[in-house]
Design an enzyme around this catalytic site. Structure first.
Site, mmCIF file in Angstrom:
data_model
loop_
_atom_site.group_PDB
_atom_site.id
_atom_site.type_symbol
_atom_site.label_atom_id
_atom_site.label_comp_id
_atom_site.label_asym_id
_atom_site.label_seq_id
_atom_site.Cartn_x
_atom_site.Cartn_y
_atom_site.Cartn_z
ATOM 1 N N LYS A 21 0.825 -1.217 0.000
ATOM 2 C CA LYS A 21 0.000 0.000 0.000
ATOM 3 C C LYS A 21 0.856 1.262 0.000
ATOM 4 O O LYS A 21 0.608 2.197 -0.754
ATOM 5 C CB LYS A 21 -0.914 0.053 1.243
ATOM 6 N N ARG A 96 -9.765 0.582 8.247
ATOM 7 C CA ARG A 96 -9.330 -0.787 8.547
ATOM 8 C C ARG A 96 -10.409 -1.554 9.301
ATOM 9 O O ARG A 96 -10.191 -2.723 9.623
ATOM 10 C CB ARG A 96 -8.080 -0.739 9.431
ATOM 11 N N ARG A 134 11.975 -6.359 5.388
ATOM 12 C CA ARG A 134 11.868 -4.901 5.328
ATOM 13 C C ARG A 134 12.815 -4.240 6.322
ATOM 14 O O ARG A 134 12.958 -4.689 7.451
ATOM 15 C CB ARG A 134 10.415 -4.522 5.654
ATOM 16 N N ARG A 167 11.332 -2.782 11.912
ATOM 17 C CA ARG A 167 10.242 -2.241 12.708
ATOM 18 C C ARG A 167 9.756 -3.313 13.673
ATOM 19 O O ARG A 167 9.670 -4.478 13.310
ATOM 20 C CB ARG A 167 9.098 -1.848 11.758
ATOM 21 N N ARG A 178 -0.758 -9.295 13.024
ATOM 22 C CA ARG A 178 -1.309 -8.252 12.145
ATOM 23 C C ARG A 178 -2.183 -8.887 11.058
ATOM 24 O O ARG A 178 -3.213 -8.343 10.687
ATOM 25 C CB ARG A 178 -0.175 -7.441 11.502
HETATM 26 P P1 AMP Z 1 0.741 0.393 8.632
HETATM 27 O O1 AMP Z 1 1.990 1.199 8.564
HETATM 28 O O2 AMP Z 1 -0.369 0.921 7.763
HETATM 29 O O3 AMP Z 1 0.968 -1.087 8.415
HETATM 30 O O4 AMP Z 1 0.184 0.533 10.139
HETATM 31 C C1 AMP Z 1 0.978 0.151 11.234
HETATM 32 C C2 AMP Z 1 0.078 -0.057 12.447
HETATM 33 O O5 AMP Z 1 -0.574 1.180 12.785
HETATM 34 C C3 AMP Z 1 -1.035 -1.058 12.285
HETATM 35 O O6 AMP Z 1 -0.595 -2.405 12.468
HETATM 36 C C4 AMP Z 1 -1.996 -0.605 13.399
HETATM 37 O O7 AMP Z 1 -1.493 -0.976 14.666
HETATM 38 C C5 AMP Z 1 -1.893 0.914 13.290
HETATM 39 N N1 AMP Z 1 -2.866 1.476 12.334
HETATM 40 C C6 AMP Z 1 -2.605 2.046 11.128
HETATM 41 N N2 AMP Z 1 -3.727 2.433 10.520
HETATM 42 C C7 AMP Z 1 -4.753 2.099 11.355
HETATM 43 C C8 AMP Z 1 -6.164 2.219 11.286
HETATM 44 N N3 AMP Z 1 -6.778 2.745 10.206
HETATM 45 N N4 AMP Z 1 -6.892 1.774 12.345
HETATM 46 C C9 AMP Z 1 -6.305 1.243 13.433
HETATM 47 N N5 AMP Z 1 -4.973 1.082 13.558
HETATM 48 C C10 AMP Z 1 -4.197 1.503 12.530
#
Ligand code: AMP
Length: 227
Positions: A21, A96, A134, A167, A178
């Protein structure tokens, strides 16, 4: 190639963690010159503050769990009201949950934005391989991958030479949590957005080079704009 979109549109980009994404959002942003909103990036930035809220967010993110709908809805509402979003924007990693999806559709409609929804599909075995390789630069935000985009010097950022890190939520145990969170809370969005009234597309996020996938998504947005 870069061009202005013809009408103010939001692109809702969702898919499992590691589906690409973030990479796609950056390529599409370059092509269409619209804002890129990543809730993951906003939360990681908020975590850096180290205050009580930052620590609560960090615990959830590091554990592979979602933060509350209320918090992300509030962050996104504030962000999409800024001037750089007036011409359109990409939502990367938001919504999400079904509750977030209902909220954003209402808010987009109230602000007069149309929307295109893209679900990036990728096999979970590929995801686990991708995420485990990553590497992030905590200083400038650059992202590398040991398999597909390795740094020139091992463990060192090509752009700013800072040390690269894994990370916390890219560790294998957390990746699995996740993916479970994705299955339970985010996958139902496929049915939600497949409903009439949404321009919903599923795009294979592993079969082609990132640039080709981005071109296909830009085309979907252009076609929608031409309606
Ligand atoms: P990402 O970088 O998009 O993979 O997001 C990393 C983490 O941030 C996710 O695993 C969630 O813990 C949190 N997160 C990101 N976007 C959301 C969302 N829309 N709703 C809830 N938690 C989020």
């Amino acid at each position: 190639m870069s061009e202005a979109p013809q009408a103010a549109r939001a692109l809702i980009l969702f898919g499992p963690p590691g589906s690409g994404k973030g990479t796609q959002a950056k390529l599409i942003q370059d092509c269409l010159r619209i804002a890129h909103i990543s809730t993951g990036d906003m939360l990681r930035e908020r975590m850096q503050c180290g205050d009580d809220l930052g620590q609560v967010i960090k615990r959830l993110v590091d554990n592979g769990e979602l933060v509350t709908d209320e918090l992300v809805n509030r962050m996104v509402e504030e962000r999409i009201g800024r001037p750089d979003c007036a011409a359109g924007f990409i939502l990367d990693g938001y919504p999400r949950t079904l509750s977030q999806a209902g909220t954003i559709c209402q808010r987009l409609a109230a602000r007069g934005f149309g929307w295109v929804v893209v679900h990036l599909k990728v096999d979970y075995n590929i995801i686990i391989r991708r995420l485990a390789g990553r590497r992030h630069c905590m200083k400038c935000g650059a992202v590398f991958n040991l398999a597909s985009n390795p740094p020139k010097v091992a463990d060192s950022c090509d752009k700013c030479s800072a040390a690269l890190t894994v990370r916390e939520d890219d560790k294998e145990q957390v990746i699995r949590r996740r993916l479970e969170a994705y299955d339970a809370q985010t996958r139902p969005l496929i049915e939600f957005f497949s409903a009439e009234g949404n321009a919903f597309h599923e795009v294979d996020g592993a079969q082609a080079a990132p640039q080709q996938i981005a071109m296909r998504i830009c085309e979907l947005i252009r076609n929608r704009n031409g309606e």
